[in-house]
Motif scaffolding. Sequence first.
Motif, PDB file in Angstrom:
ATOM      1  N   THR A 120       0.813  -1.223   0.000  1.00  0.00           N
ATOM      2  CA  THR A 120       0.000   0.000   0.000  1.00  0.00           C
ATOM      3  C   THR A 120       0.844   1.268   0.000  1.00  0.00           C
ATOM      4  OG1 THR A 120      -0.091  -0.031   2.423  1.00  0.00           O
ATOM      5  CG2 THR A 120      -1.858  -1.167   1.237  1.00  0.00           C
ATOM      6  N   ALA A 121       2.049   1.181   0.558  1.00  0.00           N
ATOM      7  CA  ALA A 121       2.937   2.346   0.631  1.00  0.00           C
ATOM      8  C   ALA A 121       4.366   1.865   0.783  1.00  0.00           C
ATOM      9  CB  ALA A 121       2.561   3.244   1.808  1.00  0.00           C
ATOM     10  N   VAL A 122       5.282   2.654   0.301  1.00  0.00           N
ATOM     11  CA  VAL A 122       6.706   2.369   0.489  1.00  0.00           C
ATOM     12  C   VAL A 122       7.223   3.324   1.556  1.00  0.00           C
ATOM     13  CG1 VAL A 122       8.988   2.378  -0.588  1.00  0.00           C
ATOM     14  CG2 VAL A 122       6.991   1.586  -1.886  1.00  0.00           C
ATOM     15  N   ILE A 146      -4.391  -7.279   7.105  1.00  0.00           N
ATOM     16  CA  ILE A 146      -4.349  -5.896   6.637  1.00  0.00           C
ATOM     17  C   ILE A 146      -3.562  -5.063   7.633  1.00  0.00           C
ATOM     18  CG2 ILE A 146      -5.706  -3.858   6.056  1.00  0.00           C
ATOM     19  CD1 ILE A 146      -8.000  -5.708   5.289  1.00  0.00           C
ATOM     20  N   GLY A 147      -2.548  -4.382   7.130  1.00  0.00           N
ATOM     21  CA  GLY A 147      -1.719  -3.531   7.970  1.00  0.00           C
ATOM     22  C   GLY A 147      -1.895  -2.071   7.612  1.00  0.00           C
ATOM     23  N   MET A 148      -0.807  -1.402   7.243  1.00  0.00           N
ATOM     24  CA  MET A 148      -0.816   0.042   7.061  1.00  0.00           C
ATOM     25  C   MET A 148      -1.636   0.479   5.852  1.00  0.00           C
ATOM     26  SD  MET A 148       2.414   2.642   6.893  1.00  0.00           S
ATOM     27  CE  MET A 148       2.517   3.283   5.247  1.00  0.00           C
ATOM     28  N   LEU A 149      -2.743   1.183   6.128  1.00  0.00           N
ATOM     29  CA  LEU A 149      -3.556   1.831   5.101  1.00  0.00           C
ATOM     30  C   LEU A 149      -3.482   3.324   5.398  1.00  0.00           C
ATOM     31  CD1 LEU A 149      -6.668  -0.545   5.026  1.00  0.00           C
ATOM     32  CD2 LEU A 149      -4.522  -0.744   3.760  1.00  0.00           C
ATOM     33  N   HIS A 150      -2.709   4.033   4.606  1.00  0.00           N
ATOM     34  CA  HIS A 150      -2.254   5.375   4.955  1.00  0.00           C
ATOM     35  C   HIS A 150      -3.329   6.451   4.900  1.00  0.00           C
ATOM     36  CE1 HIS A 150       0.576   8.651   5.415  1.00  0.00           C
ATOM     37  NE2 HIS A 150       0.193   9.189   4.273  1.00  0.00           N
ATOM     38  N   SER A 151      -4.339   6.278   4.033  1.00  0.00           N
ATOM     39  CA  SER A 151      -5.290   7.364   3.793  1.00  0.00           C
ATOM     40  C   SER A 151      -6.713   6.841   3.673  1.00  0.00           C
ATOM     41  CB  SER A 151      -4.917   8.105   2.501  1.00  0.00           C
ATOM     42  OG  SER A 151      -5.122   7.251   1.384  1.00  0.00           O
ATOM     43  N   VAL A 152      -7.651   7.775   3.670  1.00  0.00           N
ATOM     44  CA  VAL A 152      -9.062   7.432   3.489  1.00  0.00           C
ATOM     45  C   VAL A 152      -9.263   6.731   2.154  1.00  0.00           C
ATOM     46  CG1 VAL A 152     -11.360   8.420   3.110  1.00  0.00           C
ATOM     47  CG2 VAL A 152      -9.906   9.304   4.952  1.00  0.00           C
ATOM     48  N   GLU A 153      -8.645   7.253   1.112  1.00  0.00           N
ATOM     49  CA  GLU A 153      -8.808   6.691  -0.231  1.00  0.00           C
ATOM     50  C   GLU A 153      -8.331   5.243  -0.293  1.00  0.00           C
ATOM     51  OE1 GLU A 153      -7.988   8.154  -4.831  1.00  0.00           O
ATOM     52  OE2 GLU A 153      -6.531   8.668  -3.271  1.00  0.00           O
ATOM     53  N   VAL A 154      -7.212   4.950   0.372  1.00  0.00           N
ATOM     54  CA  VAL A 154      -6.676   3.588   0.372  1.00  0.00           C
ATOM     55  C   VAL A 154      -7.599   2.651   1.156  1.00  0.00           C
ATOM     56  CG1 VAL A 154      -4.763   2.132   1.135  1.00  0.00           C
ATOM     57  CG2 VAL A 154      -4.288   4.334   0.061  1.00  0.00           C
TER      58      VAL A 154
END
Length: 268
Positions: free
Chosen positions: A40-42, A79-87
């Motif tokens: 989901t993010a680097v 499910i781990g890091m979901l950085h934003s509302v959109e994600v």
Amino acid sequence: MKTYKRVLSIAGSDSGGGAGVQADLKAISACGCFAMTAITAVTAQNTLGVRAIEPLPVNVIDAQIRACLDDIGVDAIKIGMLHSVEVIQTVTRVLADYPIKYIVVDPVMVATSGDLLVQQEAIAVMQKELFPLATVITPNLYEIEILSGKKIRSQEDLYLSIPALKSIGARNILLKAGHLECEEITDVLIDCEHDLEYRYPAKKIITPNTHGTGCSLSSSVASYLAHDFPLNIAVEKALNYLHEAIETAAGYRIGHGHGAIHHFYKWW
């Protein structure tokens, strides 16, 4: 032909290898499952902290999840890091298209170093849209404080937060006590649907090598659920695995901050 138990990790990448999808790959493999990832993010991160976060485009996150589920399939999802509302909304929308038996949500909000890893407005959306899908959520001490609105300084404080946590929309909640400063800690699994509690006491291991413990625990819970253990037993097995991984890692030195746990202590 034999088949694997399959676990998909939807989470951020940790360049230091101790947390995120890197820890998930190790823990899932060590617990006897085939590991897949949707990044989901680097993050630019090491044992000392997080230097940068670069979210991936939501269409790429969507495509990664569908690529795994359409072809390989899955027995459990972590499910781990979901950085934003959109994600968060992208992930929940994609998962609604598939029959997923087990979903373990590690509501990653704060790193071991104290760095905030999620946008503030995403917390409410996570609670509203993601928690109801989860078989179990696994907040750490800092995340329990955010979700319950209560300060946690002792084991008793942890118990006192339970009534508030029962109203956040999750079916089951594993309260992680590892950050408490006491000799004996007790993790608590709350079955909100049936108003039951399971307590898992353990001796606290004094070591700086605790980076990625939350990621590894949620991944191992997902792995044991994939093996179709009942949730309370899956949690017990995952906690035992994590305890041994922390205890073994205490004899190692890596980096200058919070080192990683030893995921493969059974083999080397």
